[in-house]
Design a protein around this motif. Structure first.
Motif, PDB file in Angstrom:
ATOM      1  N   LYS A 118     -17.776  12.479  -0.130  1.00 31.35           N
ATOM      2  CA  LYS A 118     -17.452  11.963   1.194  1.00 31.35           C
ATOM      3  C   LYS A 118     -16.765  10.612   1.014  1.00 31.35           C
ATOM      4  N   HIS A 119     -15.472  10.683   0.735  1.00 34.21           N
ATOM      5  CA  HIS A 119     -14.753   9.490   0.312  1.00 34.21           C
ATOM      6  C   HIS A 119     -14.514   8.507   1.454  1.00 34.21           C
ATOM      7  N   SER A 120     -14.277   9.000   2.655  1.00 35.34           N
ATOM      8  CA  SER A 120     -14.067   8.084   3.783  1.00 35.34           C
ATOM      9  C   SER A 120     -15.319   7.271   4.051  1.00 35.34           C
ATOM     10  N   THR A 141     -16.026   0.118  -6.630  1.00 34.43           N
ATOM     11  CA  THR A 141     -16.481   1.318  -5.920  1.00 34.43           C
ATOM     12  C   THR A 141     -15.569   1.621  -4.736  1.00 34.43           C
ATOM     13  N   HIS A 142     -15.103   0.577  -4.067  1.00 32.40           N
ATOM     14  CA  HIS A 142     -14.170   0.790  -2.953  1.00 32.40           C
ATOM     15  C   HIS A 142     -12.867   1.411  -3.460  1.00 32.40           C
ATOM     16  N   LEU A 143     -12.371   0.939  -4.580  1.00 34.08           N
ATOM     17  CA  LEU A 143     -11.164   1.525  -5.163  1.00 34.08           C
ATOM     18  C   LEU A 143     -11.395   2.984  -5.551  1.00 34.08           C
ATOM     19  N   GLN A 144     -12.577   3.270  -6.063  1.00 36.81           N
ATOM     20  CA  GLN A 144     -12.891   4.645  -6.442  1.00 36.81           C
ATOM     21  C   GLN A 144     -12.884   5.558  -5.220  1.00 36.81           C
ATOM     22  N   ALA A 145     -13.412   5.065  -4.106  1.00 37.16           N
ATOM     23  CA  ALA A 145     -13.409   5.860  -2.878  1.00 37.16           C
ATOM     24  C   ALA A 145     -11.987   6.058  -2.359  1.00 37.16           C
ATOM     25  N   LEU A 146     -11.177   5.010  -2.429  1.00 39.54           N
ATOM     26  CA  LEU A 146      -9.811   5.091  -1.919  1.00 39.54           C
ATOM     27  C   LEU A 146      -8.921   5.955  -2.802  1.00 39.54           C
ATOM     28  N   ARG A 147      -9.330   6.172  -4.025  1.00 41.81           N
ATOM     29  CA  ARG A 147      -8.546   7.021  -4.923  1.00 41.81           C
ATOM     30  C   ARG A 147      -8.335   8.403  -4.314  1.00 41.81           C
ATOM     31  N   LYS A 149      -9.301   9.039  -0.904  1.00 39.08           N
ATOM     32  CA  LYS A 149      -9.078   8.893   0.542  1.00 39.08           C
ATOM     33  C   LYS A 149      -7.644   8.504   0.856  1.00 39.08           C
ATOM     34  N   GLY A 150      -7.087   7.536   0.092  1.00 38.04           N
ATOM     35  CA  GLY A 150      -5.733   7.083   0.367  1.00 38.04           C
ATOM     36  C   GLY A 150      -5.247   6.131  -0.703  1.00 38.04           C
ATOM     37  N   VAL A 151      -4.364   6.622  -1.576  1.00 38.79           N
ATOM     38  CA  VAL A 151      -3.917   5.824  -2.717  1.00 38.79           C
ATOM     39  C   VAL A 151      -3.168   4.573  -2.262  1.00 38.79           C
ATOM     40  N   GLU A 152      -2.334   4.700  -1.239  1.00 39.85           N
ATOM     41  CA  GLU A 152      -1.585   3.531  -0.774  1.00 39.85           C
ATOM     42  C   GLU A 152      -2.529   2.452  -0.252  1.00 39.85           C
ATOM     43  N   GLU A 153      -3.573   2.870   0.450  1.00 38.97           N
ATOM     44  CA  GLU A 153      -4.571   1.914   0.922  1.00 38.97           C
ATOM     45  C   GLU A 153      -5.273   1.260  -0.268  1.00 38.97           C
ATOM     46  N   GLY A 154      -5.516   2.049  -1.309  1.00 37.67           N
ATOM     47  CA  GLY A 154      -6.127   1.501  -2.514  1.00 37.67           C
ATOM     48  C   GLY A 154      -5.238   0.475  -3.184  1.00 37.67           C
ATOM     49  N   MET A 155      -3.940   0.757  -3.245  1.00 41.26           N
ATOM     50  CA  MET A 155      -3.010  -0.192  -3.843  1.00 41.26           C
ATOM     51  C   MET A 155      -2.969  -1.496  -3.041  1.00 41.26           C
ATOM     52  N   ALA A 156      -3.034  -1.362  -1.721  1.00 41.85           N
ATOM     53  CA  ALA A 156      -3.032  -2.557  -0.875  1.00 41.85           C
ATOM     54  C   ALA A 156      -4.294  -3.388  -1.106  1.00 41.85           C
ATOM     55  N   PHE A 157      -5.439  -2.717  -1.209  1.00 44.05           N
ATOM     56  CA  PHE A 157      -6.688  -3.437  -1.464  1.00 44.05           C
ATOM     57  C   PHE A 157      -6.641  -4.114  -2.831  1.00 44.05           C
TER      58      PHE A 157
END
Length: 723
Positions: A118-120, A141-147, A149-157
């Protein structure tokens, strides 16, 4: 970087101190010992020795149950050895019940969500933890979840993090994973090299951190480079000889590397196993990996059974035990399926031999379902295979089929087109429970909406899924005697998607029923009108021909005989119709290019022999890309037709037919191909399907010469009519 506590967290911490004071008389440790225990747990993270870490953490929790950080670090050990959500959530609840906003509790909760895919939800919890207390573990852990859920959001974070946090080993590890995913999600293959560069940075800055070696070795192995992977995984073993995860990849890499002669690979694996057993405690995770390695890599069933017995004695209801049960069931299914195909070819599907073999498939599924499984998520695949076996029997056992459909609807979520459409339709056709079938299908409406939203919410995709559900509702309602309601639902399905062959067939059947009622009333004009509608519906259904039989073909022939009293002239009628429909299909496909065509993420995937196939080489050709797996019952069932499809275009220089297997083991696919005498091209998935917007299994893309996907065939279907 200094980690400053917000005012609210300070007050929470004071409350914890008060709780600690109440434990004062019972405490059997000093503050220094507690901090040393936490440092030890972090060391287990660094070395990937989660099995030993969990044992150590459990011991310390009995001494300091009130310490939130300690409990969260213990939860990390559980997550590291792939425990399920239940055990990890228990740790999160123990913290959050006292302090709902405790960042360590939110961190543990994020780990529990990740364990449940449940990545979101994991992203939300980990971000909240990070906002309350900016610890590097929370960012990782947040980056792992965004992997996922949304890679672009992960890159921004990632871009928002300060320099010190970016250099933390867990953050570097998570960053490398995110970059590896980005190679597909952002259509940038260069990110694979970027990921390896990040891992090199991790090794340079933190040379005693196993992740830098282990993850790089795994990526290289997945890219079919075991020779480059071997020295990295061996360095990881030097650092952490007791890590089950590191050892498991070592065993797989040894089995594939050309650096060792073939006859030395298995002895090398055996030696590595012996070293691991000396260095590590006997845990469920370790026993599961040993069982799998002896069964799938070393092919030593006696030793596999020995470790399996130990696992079942130690943790019979664990997630790891359930994986082994599932693995055995899948192997048994893969053993039975080729024999089933052979019997069908030689004796036919109506032969007693074929029916007996189907019963063996059912028995294997029943035996698996009787096991003490960790949770219900393991049951879906078995019910899917059971459903297909039962629905192929002659006669079909009605009560067993109904129970299998109920199990599918309850447990199977990966193939909604089967769970909420094909299965209820079969239940309506072959059991006395048509009313129930309609309700089971109706329950899939929200599930289809949810799934489409998770896949990006594309309108065409949503409408197609909903069309399947309304088709099932309509047909089951019709079979239950609610003719008008059934017709309305079927017409609704047709409005949503005109490419669904099944709904055209079902509507044609309803129209023929209406014609029969009109005949009883001597209403000749109404009879003609209803039969005209039935004919139009069957003809429309033939536009979307699928592999295998299309019910609209036989229905159209029967309707012709009904209207003309014989089959005289049928061939001429069909010939005219077929030519007309071929022209219509060509026009429709060309028109759809303008409205719905899209490109796809590029890939470079290895064939079974190791040679890479690059999607760039497909330019200028019509490409048929078929996504499947030996674990997928519907995929396996349709492969004989796919083999014929491949053979038809084998010598056509303008057409390339390629399949992409989602199996984890190349050996499993090799064996399946050999046993069934298939020779179509198979590429091994290395994570590509996760970002390729695959909505169900099997899925087929029909791609034009410019690289645009013209048609996506979900489930069993697709044909040369699309080319």
């Amino acid at each position: 970087m200094s980690y400053q506590l917000p005012i609210r967290l300070i007050s929470c911490s004071l409350a914890v101190l008060a709780v600690c004071a109440s434990y004062g008389a019972e405490q059997r440790y000093s503050p220094q010992e507690l901090e040393a225990a936490k440092a030890k747990l972090r060391q287990h993270n660094r070395l990937w020795t989660f099995q030993a870490g969990a044992i150590f953490g459990q011991e310390w929790l009995s001494r300091a149950p009130e310490d939130a950080e300690l409990r969260a670090l213990y939860a990390r050990q559980l997550h590291g050895q792939l425990y399920g959500r239940r055990e990890i959530q228990e740790q999160a609840d123990a913290i959050l019940e006292r302090e709902p906003d405790n960042p360590w509790g939110l961190y543990a909760q994020a780990l529990a969500f990740l364990a449940d895919w449940k990545h979101s939800e994991a992203a939300e919890s980990s971000l909240r933890a990070w906002e309350l207390l900016p610890r590097p573990e929370f960012a990782a852990t947040h980056l792992q979840a965004l992997r996922s859920k949304g890679v672009e959001e992960g890159m921004a974070f990632l871009g928002s993090l300060d320099a010190e946090t970016l250099q933390h080993p867990e953050v570097l590890h998570a960053r490398a994973e995110l970059e590896y995913t980005a190679r597909y999600a952002l259509e940038e293959p260069a990110y694979a090299d970027t990921s390896l560069a990040t891992l090199a940075m991790l090794r340079a800055r933190w040379p005693d951190h196993v992740s830098g070696y282990f993850q790089a070795a795994e990526q290289l192995y997945q890219s079919n480079k075991p020779q480059e992977a071997l020295p990295l995984i061996e360095e990881a073993i030097r650092l952490s000889p007791g890590s089950a995860e590191v050892r498991y990849w070592h065993w797989n890499i040894l089995n594939k590397t050309d650096l060792l002669p073939a006859d030395e690979r298995h002895p090398a694996i055996e030696a590595s196993i012996a070293e691991y057993r000396k260095a590590a405690p006997e845990t469920g995770r370790g026993l599961a990996l040993l069982t799998t390695t002896y069964r799938s890599v070393l092919e030593d069933e006696e030793k596999a059974a020995e470790f399996e017995a130990k696992l079942m004695a130690l943790a019979p209801e664990s997630r790891h035990a359930s994986w082994i049960h599932q693995e055995k069931f899948q192997r048994e299914y893969q053993r039975l399926q080729p024999e089933l195909d052979r019997i069908e070819r030689e004796h036919g599907a109506d032969s007693q031999e074929y029916q007996d073999q189907l019963r063996l498939v059912c028995d294997a599924a029943y035996q698996f379902l009787e096991k003490p499984l960790y949770d219900d998520s393991f049951r879906g695949r078995a019910y899917l295979d059971l459903f297909y076996a039962l629905s192929t029997m002659n006669p079909i056992p009605a009560e067993e089929l109904a129970d299998a459909v109920r199990g599918l609807v309850r447990y199977e979520q990966l193939n909604p087109h089967i769970t909420h459409s094909v299965a209820p339709i079969s239940m309506a056709d072959h059991t006395p429970y048509a009313e129930e079938a309609a309700e089971l299908a109706r329950g899939g409406i929200q599930a289809m909406i949810d799934k489409a939203e998770k896949r990006g919410g594309e309108e065409d995709s949503l409408n197609y899924y909903l069309s399947l559900v309304h088709d099932a509702i309509g047909w089951a309602s019709y079979k239950a005697g609610r003719i008008e309601e059934g017709r309305n639902e079927l017409e609704r399905a047709l409005e949503l998607s005109g490419t669904n062959t099944s709904v055209h067939y079902h509507l044609g059947q309803v129209f023929e029923h209406m014609a029969t009622e009109a005949e009883d009333q001597d209403a000749a004009e109404a009879v003609r009108n209803w039969l005209d509608k039935a004919e139009e519906s069957y003809i429309a259904g033939l536009e979307a021909r699928s592999w295998g039989e299309n019910p609209c073909q036989e229905a159209l022939e029967a309707l012709y005989e009904r209207r003309h009293g014989s089959r005289e002239g049928l061939d001429e009628y069909l010939a005219v119709f077929n030519e007309r429909e071929r022209s219509r299909r060509r026009e429709r496909i060309l028109e759809s290019r303008l409205d719905t065509a899209r490109t796809y993420e590029p890939f470079a995937l290895p064939k079974l022999d190791g040679d890479l196939v690059d999607s760039a080489d497909l330019k200028g050709k019509i490409a048929v890309l078929h996504f499947w797996g030996t674990w997928c019952g519907p995929c396996v069932v349709e492969l004989p037709e796919y083999q014929k499809f491949h053979a038809r275009y084998l010598d056509d220089p303008e057409v390339e037919v390629i399949s992409i297997s989602n199996d984890k083991s190349r050996d499993v696919v090799d064996k399946h191909m050999e046993e069934n005498e298939y020779d179509f091209t198979v590429l091994m998935d290395d994570g590509y399907v996760q970002t390729a917007d695959i909505k169900g299994w099997p899925t087929t893309w029909f791609v034009d010469g410019d690289g645009y996907i013209q048609i996506v065939q979900l489930g069993s279907g697709g044909s040369d009519s699309h080319l």
